[in-house]
Design a protein around this motif. Structure first.
Motif, PDB file in Angstrom:
ATOM      1  N   LEU A 101      -3.964  -0.065   7.347  1.00 38.36           N
ATOM      2  CA  LEU A 101      -2.695  -0.370   6.699  1.00 38.36           C
ATOM      3  C   LEU A 101      -2.006   0.942   6.347  1.00 38.36           C
ATOM      4  N   MET A 102      -0.745   1.065   6.728  1.00 39.69           N
ATOM      5  CA  MET A 102       0.021   2.269   6.451  1.00 39.69           C
ATOM      6  C   MET A 102       1.088   1.996   5.395  1.00 39.69           C
ATOM      7  N   PRO A 103       1.505   3.042   4.636  1.00 32.02           N
ATOM      8  CA  PRO A 103       2.601   2.866   3.673  1.00 32.02           C
ATOM      9  C   PRO A 103       3.830   2.307   4.379  1.00 32.02           C
ATOM     10  N   GLY A 104       4.495   1.373   3.719  1.00 31.01           N
ATOM     11  CA  GLY A 104       5.669   0.738   4.311  1.00 31.01           C
ATOM     12  C   GLY A 104       5.360  -0.465   5.172  1.00 31.01           C
ATOM     13  N   GLU A 111     -12.413   7.354  -0.018  1.00 26.65           N
ATOM     14  CA  GLU A 111     -13.006   8.549   0.607  1.00 26.65           C
ATOM     15  C   GLU A 111     -13.324   8.325   2.084  1.00 26.65           C
ATOM     16  N   ILE A 112     -13.361   7.085   2.507  1.00 26.91           N
ATOM     17  CA  ILE A 112     -13.553   6.813   3.926  1.00 26.91           C
ATOM     18  C   ILE A 112     -12.185   6.879   4.569  1.00 26.91           C
ATOM     19  N   GLY A 113     -11.849   8.054   5.135  1.00 27.93           N
ATOM     20  CA  GLY A 113     -10.504   8.277   5.623  1.00 27.93           C
ATOM     21  C   GLY A 113     -10.306   7.911   7.072  1.00 27.93           C
ATOM     22  N   ARG A 114     -11.395   7.558   7.746  1.00 23.35           N
ATOM     23  CA  ARG A 114     -11.266   7.224   9.153  1.00 23.35           C
ATOM     24  C   ARG A 114     -12.365   6.246   9.536  1.00 23.35           C
ATOM     25  N   ALA A 115     -11.964   5.156  10.161  1.00 21.05           N
ATOM     26  CA  ALA A 115     -12.946   4.217  10.696  1.00 21.05           C
ATOM     27  C   ALA A 115     -13.051   4.460  12.192  1.00 21.05           C
ATOM     28  N   ALA A 126       0.410   7.386  11.649  1.00 26.69           N
ATOM     29  CA  ALA A 126      -1.047   7.258  11.733  1.00 26.69           C
ATOM     30  C   ALA A 126      -1.595   8.073  12.898  1.00 26.69           C
ATOM     31  N   VAL A 127      -0.869   8.099  13.999  1.00 29.91           N
ATOM     32  CA  VAL A 127      -1.271   8.900  15.151  1.00 29.91           C
ATOM     33  C   VAL A 127      -1.165  10.380  14.812  1.00 29.91           C
ATOM     34  N   ALA A 128      -0.079  10.761  14.125  1.00 26.38           N
ATOM     35  CA  ALA A 128       0.140  12.157  13.762  1.00 26.38           C
ATOM     36  C   ALA A 128      -0.953  12.676  12.831  1.00 26.38           C
ATOM     37  N   GLN A 129      -1.441  11.811  11.953  1.00 22.56           N
ATOM     38  CA  GLN A 129      -2.486  12.199  11.020  1.00 22.56           C
ATOM     39  C   GLN A 129      -3.877  12.111  11.635  1.00 22.56           C
ATOM     40  N   GLY A 130      -3.950  11.657  12.879  1.00 20.69           N
ATOM     41  CA  GLY A 130      -5.247  11.544  13.524  1.00 20.69           C
ATOM     42  C   GLY A 130      -6.060  10.355  13.067  1.00 20.69           C
ATOM     43  N   VAL A 151       0.846  -1.194   0.000  1.00 16.67           N
ATOM     44  CA  VAL A 151       0.000   0.000   0.000  1.00 16.67           C
ATOM     45  C   VAL A 151       0.885   1.248   0.000  1.00 16.67           C
ATOM     46  N   THR A 152       0.435   2.272  -0.702  1.00 20.47           N
ATOM     47  CA  THR A 152       1.220   3.508  -0.827  1.00 20.47           C
ATOM     48  C   THR A 152       0.568   4.686  -0.105  1.00 20.47           C
ATOM     49  N   GLU A 153      -0.581   4.458   0.493  1.00 22.24           N
ATOM     50  CA  GLU A 153      -1.287   5.474   1.257  1.00 22.24           C
ATOM     51  C   GLU A 153      -2.100   4.775   2.335  1.00 22.24           C
ATOM     52  N   PRO A 154      -2.468   5.475   3.395  1.00 22.53           N
ATOM     53  CA  PRO A 154      -3.252   4.829   4.446  1.00 22.53           C
ATOM     54  C   PRO A 154      -4.569   4.291   3.892  1.00 22.53           C
ATOM     55  N   ARG A 155      -4.860   3.030   4.199  1.00 19.79           N
ATOM     56  CA  ARG A 155      -6.128   2.421   3.762  1.00 19.79           C
ATOM     57  C   ARG A 155      -6.723   1.588   4.886  1.00 19.79           C
ATOM     58  N   TRP A 156      -8.049   1.674   4.989  1.00 17.00           N
ATOM     59  CA  TRP A 156      -8.765   0.908   5.996  1.00 17.00           C
ATOM     60  C   TRP A 156      -9.278  -0.406   5.399  1.00 17.00           C
ATOM     61  N   VAL A 157      -9.137  -1.459   6.153  1.00 20.01           N
ATOM     62  CA  VAL A 157      -9.512  -2.805   5.713  1.00 20.01           C
ATOM     63  C   VAL A 157     -10.869  -3.171   6.300  1.00 20.01           C
ATOM     64  N   ARG A 158     -11.759  -3.686   5.458  1.00 16.10           N
ATOM     65  CA  ARG A 158     -13.085  -4.069   5.950  1.00 16.10           C
ATOM     66  C   ARG A 158     -13.315  -5.577   5.983  1.00 16.10           C
TER      67      ARG A 158
END
Length: 285
Positions: free
Chosen positions: A246-249, A279-283, A209-213, A173-180
């Motif tokens: 999931l975070m990049p890296g 578009e769902i940036g936060r679960a 992830a914490v820094a980005q809220g 993954v190359t950007e933060p993504r939430w897994v369902r």
């Protein structure tokens, strides 16, 4: 005269069991009428050709040689695998593969009374199982997984000792993504013969992830065991408005137990990951 008479008596005794086997004793369950439906509903998901179980139980000819073992494993509740105490706590679950006491009694009585076949006309219509490795949640989510992570190939030699394979791979993954939802499986049908179980541990630094809220500082739901595969586990679907991040890296450390499949088999383990829309940036975790 005595020799002839003795011979007739002997043949009469030998013929008696055959006569009894042709006419099932009243009240004794038969395979075709009583046992086969139970096997179809609770056992064939594993006990069929080219699946994970060591033998198929789809036909009488396949099941009969194992009658004593089936009786013992069923009576002790070792089979089907369902490690929940039937006398404690919640007992009603979706996709429950455990046997009821009535089903256990039926199988035990069948096996203890000669494991009769019964009338072939009573045999239920065969279950149509998938010939391939289908993704279980594809229909629910409108298509195959958004991300498929594979372990490196591993060849298990026929007759070799058990092996525990622990490679590390990128999550991709190359950007933060939430897994369902997540599901895991051996990569090929033949791979089911050697893959005893598989674990995937998520390795990622969540400071960003914490820094980005995206998560709170005391949230530790992301790292650690991400998914597992074993007999009878289909996958995991997150509750509404929850997910795994999931975070990049990010990387996955596999822990795969391979056992002897009776021949040389090369395979991978596949993990299918279904993602929330971008578009769902936060679960709400």
């Amino acid at each position: 005269g005595r020799v002839v008479s003795g011979a007739i008596g002997m043949f009469g005794l030998l013929a008696l069991p055959a006569t009894l086997s042709a006419q099932t004793a009243a009240g004794v369950p038969t395979f075709t009428k009583d046992v086969a439906p139970i096997f179809q509903n609770k056992c064939e998901s594993c006990h069929r050709p080219d699946s994970i179980a060591p033998m198929s139980l789809q036909t009488y000819e396949e099941a009969r040689p194992w009658a004593r073992s089936i009786r013992d494993r069923v009576a002790s509740r070792n089979m089907p695998p369902w490690h929940i105490d039937p006398n404690v706590g919640i007992q009603h679950y979706q996709n429950d593969r455990s046997l009821t006491q009535k089903e256990i009694d039926t199988i035990v009585k069948w096996a203890s009374n000669g494991a009769p076949q019964g009338d072939p006309k009573d045999m239920p219509v065969p279950v149509k199982w998938s010939d391939g490795n289908d993704w279980a949640y594809a229909k629910k989510f409108g298509g195959p997984p958004d991300l498929i992570v594979r372990s490196p190939k591993y060849k298990q030699k026929g007759g070799a000792m058990d092996a525990w394979y622990k490679p590390v791979v990128d999550a991709g993954v190359t950007e933060p993504r939430w897994v369902r939802a997540i599901e895991m499986r051996p990569g090929t049908i033949k791979g089911r013969k050697i893959t005893h179980h598989a674990l995937a541990y998520l390795l990622q630094d969540e400071k960003e992830a914490v820094a980005q809220g995206l998560i709170s500082a005391d949230n530790d739901s992301g790292a650690g065991l991400f998914m597992e595969w074993a007999v009878n586990k289909e996958g995991e679907i997150m509750r509404p408005n929850t997910g795994k991040l999931l975070m990049p890296g990010a990387k996955f450390r596999w822990d795969i137990h391979y056992s002897d499949g009776g021949e040389d088999i090369e395979d991978v383990v596949e993990m299918g990951i279904y993602l929330y829309p971008k578009e769902i940036g936060r679960a709400h975790v």
